[in-house]
Enzyme design. Structure first.
Site, mmCIF file in Angstrom:
data_model
loop_
_atom_site.group_PDB
_atom_site.id
_atom_site.type_symbol
_atom_site.label_atom_id
_atom_site.label_comp_id
_atom_site.label_asym_id
_atom_site.label_seq_id
_atom_site.Cartn_x
_atom_site.Cartn_y
_atom_site.Cartn_z
ATOM 1 N N GLY A 239 0.755 -1.238 0.000
ATOM 2 C CA GLY A 239 0.000 0.000 0.000
ATOM 3 C C GLY A 239 0.787 1.290 0.000
ATOM 4 N N PRO A 276 4.553 -5.551 -0.557
ATOM 5 C CA PRO A 276 4.622 -4.331 -1.376
ATOM 6 C C PRO A 276 4.608 -4.673 -2.868
ATOM 7 C CG PRO A 276 6.811 -4.909 -0.610
ATOM 8 C CD PRO A 276 5.862 -5.928 -0.012
ATOM 9 N N ARG A 278 3.445 -1.811 -5.630
ATOM 10 C CA ARG A 278 3.686 -0.565 -6.353
ATOM 11 C C ARG A 278 5.039 0.062 -6.015
ATOM 12 N NH1 ARG A 278 -0.637 2.646 -8.216
ATOM 13 N NH2 ARG A 278 -1.977 1.611 -6.699
ATOM 14 N N ARG A 314 -4.537 2.986 -16.404
ATOM 15 C CA ARG A 314 -4.620 3.692 -15.116
ATOM 16 C C ARG A 314 -5.209 5.105 -15.237
ATOM 17 N NH1 ARG A 314 -1.341 4.818 -11.837
ATOM 18 N NH2 ARG A 314 -2.539 4.068 -10.064
ATOM 19 N N TYR A 318 -8.547 5.229 -13.030
ATOM 20 C CA TYR A 318 -8.398 5.823 -11.686
ATOM 21 C C TYR A 318 -8.096 7.321 -11.738
ATOM 22 C CZ TYR A 318 -6.991 0.893 -11.105
ATOM 23 O OH TYR A 318 -6.887 -0.467 -11.168
ATOM 24 N N CYS A 346 -10.996 3.823 -29.959
ATOM 25 C CA CYS A 346 -12.224 4.581 -30.221
ATOM 26 C C CYS A 346 -13.038 4.784 -28.950
ATOM 27 C CB CYS A 346 -13.040 3.869 -31.283
ATOM 28 S SG CYS A 346 -12.128 3.801 -32.810
ATOM 29 N N TYR A 375 1.093 -2.128 -12.219
ATOM 30 C CA TYR A 375 -0.292 -2.082 -12.688
ATOM 31 C C TYR A 375 -0.392 -1.469 -14.092
ATOM 32 C CZ TYR A 375 -0.766 -2.998 -7.724
ATOM 33 O OH TYR A 375 -0.620 -3.531 -6.464
HETATM 34 N N1 LLP Z 1 -1.641 -7.059 -0.811
HETATM 35 C C1 LLP Z 1 -2.936 -7.108 -1.158
HETATM 36 C C2 LLP Z 1 -3.821 -8.005 -0.431
HETATM 37 C C3 LLP Z 1 -3.415 -6.282 -2.185
HETATM 38 O O1 LLP Z 1 -4.701 -6.316 -2.509
HETATM 39 C C4 LLP Z 1 -2.521 -5.419 -2.875
HETATM 40 C C5 LLP Z 1 -2.988 -4.579 -3.975
HETATM 41 C C6 LLP Z 1 -1.170 -5.425 -2.487
HETATM 42 C C7 LLP Z 1 -0.770 -6.238 -1.441
HETATM 43 C C8 LLP Z 1 -0.154 -4.549 -3.133
HETATM 44 O O2 LLP Z 1 -0.427 -3.206 -2.879
HETATM 45 P P1 LLP Z 1 0.606 -2.058 -3.314
HETATM 46 O O3 LLP Z 1 1.819 -2.197 -2.449
HETATM 47 O O4 LLP Z 1 0.924 -2.274 -4.748
HETATM 48 O O5 LLP Z 1 -0.115 -0.810 -3.088
HETATM 49 N N2 LLP Z 1 -4.633 -1.536 -10.145
HETATM 50 C C9 LLP Z 1 -4.561 -0.512 -9.130
HETATM 51 C C10 LLP Z 1 -3.985 -1.013 -7.836
HETATM 52 C C11 LLP Z 1 -4.734 -2.189 -7.244
HETATM 53 C C12 LLP Z 1 -4.113 -2.705 -5.972
HETATM 54 C C13 LLP Z 1 -4.732 -3.973 -5.583
HETATM 55 N N3 LLP Z 1 -4.190 -4.577 -4.410
HETATM 56 C C14 LLP Z 1 -3.763 0.664 -9.669
HETATM 57 O O6 LLP Z 1 -3.343 0.642 -10.827
HETATM 58 O O7 LLP Z 1 -3.594 1.661 -8.973
#
Ligand code: LLP
Length: 422
Positions: A239, A276, A278, A314, A318, A346, A375
């Site tokens: 996150g 992690p 992103r 994205r 979003y 299109c 992503y």
């Molecule tokens: N763990 C779980 C249970 C998750 O659902 C996620 C992301 C992560 C870890 C990894 O989170 P991060 O560290 O990447 O924030 N497609 C969207 C993002 C969807 C995230 C889904 N879950 C975007 O392009 O912003």
């Protein structure tokens, strides 16, 4: 921090000119920097020092096997959310005992495959799921390690489509339900629930929601132990946000995030895990596209490139902001125009940037959509029968195509005519 910089007037990925790659591979393509991936993993790991957490990279962010293997070779575990991701991680050589399986809708077939290959554990999101897992594990004569994903009902303050930790979101079990469900799990054969999991959302740029949620997890560890459960692990999910708009939006450094972890969970004598995605992959990748045409509509300029919403969804999905850089440095510092960078698809929603002050691009120019390593390619599709976008990985002065551009035959021949149409 990343390794995409101008050298001799041309944007490079580490030691490789993006013009060179574009000439060989064509456009659009994703380009990943090994050095950036490695650095981000190390910065995150080093932030925790002697806490020595298990870092399970969230494969969903970028599941190219070259990315998985680069991180796996550094000792990373993997967080997967489908049998497909699990198979990819195994194919990339990650040992099964470093893989955790998360997700709200695992099927019995997926559970069975994961138990057979011997993954580390499951993050479970409902009573029905733990019962199904118990029955599958018992049939196979195995024990499944389980962490319930606990929903702490904390607002992460991020985009609604990537917020997961509020009571109304579909994820996890309610915090108040946890004592009952750990007691239930203790009765079930084939289940060893010795961990707690949480994940409140993605692209979080404020530490306060983390502080609140981690504190609740610490309190839950104490409460469950008071009920005589053995809790050895807490998985704090992912996150942590990344800087999409250059220096205008700097998220907390992993060191500050680690401080919050120590403050809230340091005294609980648990092994910490993270997922992690992103923050490892986003800045390690860019999307390169070429301008096909430009056109002016009143004061506004449209730059029509060959990269589109099917390659990077994205911005459309979003309202995400990604910096756009010209590959030729000479365009910087020249005249600027208010510009929409759009693709050939299109749909009005087919844009990569909107109403942005950008250098005056010309047909044939290459441009980079920055911070697209997470992503990006994983959410690409073939809408408008556009071929799946290729991926390239750079390592110092070397580069390799790590997913070739799909051919039209590969794409179109996936269809079958029904017998009555032959
Ligand atoms: N763990 C779980 C249970 C998750 O659902 C996620 C992301 C992560 C870890 C990894 O989170 P991060 O560290 O990447 O924030 N497609 C969207 C993002 C969807 C995230 C889904 N879950 C975007 O392009 O912003």
């Amino acid at each position: 921090m990343h390794h995409f910089t101008y050298r001799d007037g041309v944007l490079h990925a580490e030691g490789v000119s993006l013009v060179t790659i574009a000439e060989e591979v064509g456009t659009p393509f994703y380009c990943y920097s090994t050095a950036t991936l490695v650095r981000h993993y190390q910065v995150f790991r080093d932030a925790f020092g002697d806490l020595d957490p298990l870092i399970c990279y969230a494969v969903k962010a970028n599941s190219n096997q070259a990315v998985i293997k680069t991180l796996g070779d550094l000792g990373a575990g993997m967080d997967v959310v489908s049998e497909g991701e699990l198979r990819r991680a195994l194919a990339a050589g990650v040992p099964a005992d470093r893989i955790i399986f998360a997700g709200v809708g695992k099927t019995r077939a997926e559970m069975s495959f994961a138990l057979e290959v011997g993954i580390r554990g499951f993050n479970v999101e409902s009573e029905a799921e733990v019962e199904a897992l118990s029955s599958v594990a018992t049939e196979l004569g195995k024990t499944a390690r389980v962490a319930f994903r606990v929903n702490p009902d904390v607002d992460p303050g991020t985009h609604e489509k990537i917020s997961t930790g509020k009571a109304e979101d579909k994820f996890g079990i309610a915090y108040e339900e946890a004592p009952r469900l750990y007691a239930r799990a203790a009765e079930l054969p084939g289940i060893n629930a010795d961990a707690i999991h949480m994940h409140i959302g993605s692209q979080i740029t404020d530490l306060a929601p983390f502080h609140k949620a981690f504190t609740l997890m610490g309190e839950l560890v104490s409460a469950l132990r008071a009920d005589n459960h053995t809790i050895t692990h807490v998985d704090l999910g992912g996150g942590l946000g990344v800087p999409y708009a250059g220096t205008n939006d700097i998220p907390p450094h992993p060191d500050e995030y680690a401080k919050v972890v120590r403050e809230t969970l340091g005294r609980h004598d648990v092994k910490i895990a993270f997922e992690p995605g992103r923050m490892i992959a986003a800045n390690a990748g860019i999307l390169i596209a070429r301008v096909i045409y430009t056109k002016d509509a009143g004061a506004k300029r449209f730059v029509i490139g060959d990269g589109a919403m099917n390659d990077l969804i994205r911005p459309t999905l979003y309202e995400a902001y990604h910096d756009i850089w010209p590959v030729a440095e000479e365009r910087c510092g020249g005249p600027e125009r208010i510009t929409d960078v759009v693709g050939p698809v299109c749909e009005t929603g087919d844009y990569l940037a909107r109403s942005r002050k950008l250098p005056e691009f010309k047909a044939g120019d290459l441009f980079a959509v920055m911070t697209a390593g997470a992503y990006g390619a994983v959410q690409a599709g073939t809408y408008n029968t556009r071929r799946l976008v290729p991926e390239v990985m750079v390592n110092r002065a070397d580069y390799a195509v790590v997913r070739p551009r799909q051919t039209y035959d590969e794409l179109i021949n996936l269809d079958r005519l029904a017998p009555w149409l032959e």
